[in-house]
Design an enzyme around this catalytic site. Structure first.
Site: not given
Length: 381
Positions: A94, A98, A101, A138, A171, A231, A303
């Protein structure tokens, strides 16, 4: 003349009245008690001030826990917990930065970039998840956005349709979306789209610089406009202050409509990321965050997400009592470890939890089923 007995009775009565007065005063002085009562009597509201949410968050912990449980019991079947499975269908590589991550190409975490998983592999994972009790599947892809990924995006639309036909909620979390892509996901049968805000607007630049807060909010707007459930939650333990946790909840609670799902994640620090040395989140921080979210967004699914692997069964029980009603099951959460399947089954048994069945918006389900029937009829003809 008063007898000794009557004097003692009078003193006892005064003591009881004083205790009752003290308890009433304590009860009404707690913001958690006041706002929980309001949530129960008036339902969800979107005009929260940051100070109101902070006063709930700052309430004495046991009081906050108790009143979070009250709201939870009013708005939900308090023993029901949804089991969800999260699969990384495109791992690593990616371009985002972040700082939490391991999938960022900017950090050396030992994670190798992979291509999009095949349809056969994804459906096999979904089938396995359903057999293990999951009712929501998901799919996550390590992308900044879906622009210029038409082939991959069309493949994912097929995955969504197939898994929806299995009777599961579906999701996706694919990074930023364009408006038309949200519409296409809705047509494919997508139940929800995950796009976390991560933290407060103020602290956000300390965590991510390659995507703005407003870009995240725009994606949520596109998702909502397309008729897909939102979400969106955040991560605690990024080095943020309590004011930032309150700020995150304030942003979510003042959206035009509350997210149907609010994941509360505790950072699992990964070696090689800028946040590798962050101190682990304590259970009390998690409970406080969950109970506050439950009171200010009473109807949302709160969640208990990443970081659950660090908490014991009694600690997780506190989270469910505070208002959490969903967990992720399976070996991994994208790339980080998750709780053992057998341990989760034991926890459900010991705590008396019941698995939550999948739920679909009736209108959306009817439209989707009509389209499916039409497609089946045309193919058979």
């Amino acid at each position: 003349m008063f007898s000794v007995r009557s004097v003692l009775a009078l003193q006892l009565r005064r003591s009881i009245l004083l205790l009752h007065s003290s308890c009433s005063s304590y009860s009404t002085s707690s913001a958690a008690a006041v706002q929980a009562e309001r949530a129960i009597s008036e339902g969800p509201r979107n005009d929260w001030t940051q100070d109101e949410i902070k006063s709930v968050y700052d309430s004495p912990l046991l009081d906050l826990l108790f009143h979070g449980a009250q709201v939870h019991r009013h708005a939900h079947n308090f023993r029901e917990v949804q089991q969800c499975t999260l699969l990384s269908i495109k791992t690593g590589g990616c371009s985002e930065d972040c700082s939490y991550c391991p999938q960022s190409s900017r950090y050396d975490t030992g994670l190798k970039a992979q291509k999009l998983m095949t349809k056969e592999a994804v459906l096999q994972a979904a089938t396995k998840a359903k057999e293990a009790g999951s009712t929501r599947f998901c799919m996550g892809a390590a992308w900044r956005d879906t622009v210029g990924r038409k082939t991959n995006f069309n493949q994912i639309l097929e995955y969504v349709k197939e898994i929806r036909d299995m009777g599961m909620e579906v999701c996706c979390t694919l990074g930023m979306l364009e408006k038309q892509q949200a519409v296409e996901l809705k047509k494919a049968g997508l139940t929800a789209y995950n796009h976390n805000l991560d933290t407060s607007r103020e602290y956000y630049p300390n965590v991510i610089t390659t995507r703005t807060y407003d870009e995240r909010l725009e994606t949520l707007e596109f998702v909502r406009d397309a008729g897909i459930n939102v979400c969106s939650g955040g991560i605690i333990g990024l080095g943020e202050a309590e004011e930032d946790r309150v700020g995150l909840l304030h942003t979510l609670a003042t959206l035009p409509s509350h997210p149907e799902s609010v994941p509360i994640n505790a950072l699992l620090a990964v070696k090689g990321t800028p946040l590798q040395d962050q101190k682990p989140v304590e259970i009390w921080e998690m409970v406080r965050m969950i109970a506050t979210a439950r009171i200010v967004m009473p109807k949302a699914m709160v969640r208990l997400s990443a970081g659950r692997v660090r908490f014991s069964m009694p600690e997780q029980a506190l989270c469910f009592l505070a208002g959490a009603n969903s967990i992720f099951t399976g070996e991994k959460l994208l790339t980080t470890p998750n709780n053992d399947f057998d341990a989760d089954q034991l926890m459900f048994k010991v705590l008396g939890l019941t698995p939550k069945a999948p739920s679909f918006d009736d209108a959306a389900a009817n439209v989707y089923e009509a389209e499916a029937c039409e497609k089946a009829a045309s193919s058979s003809g």
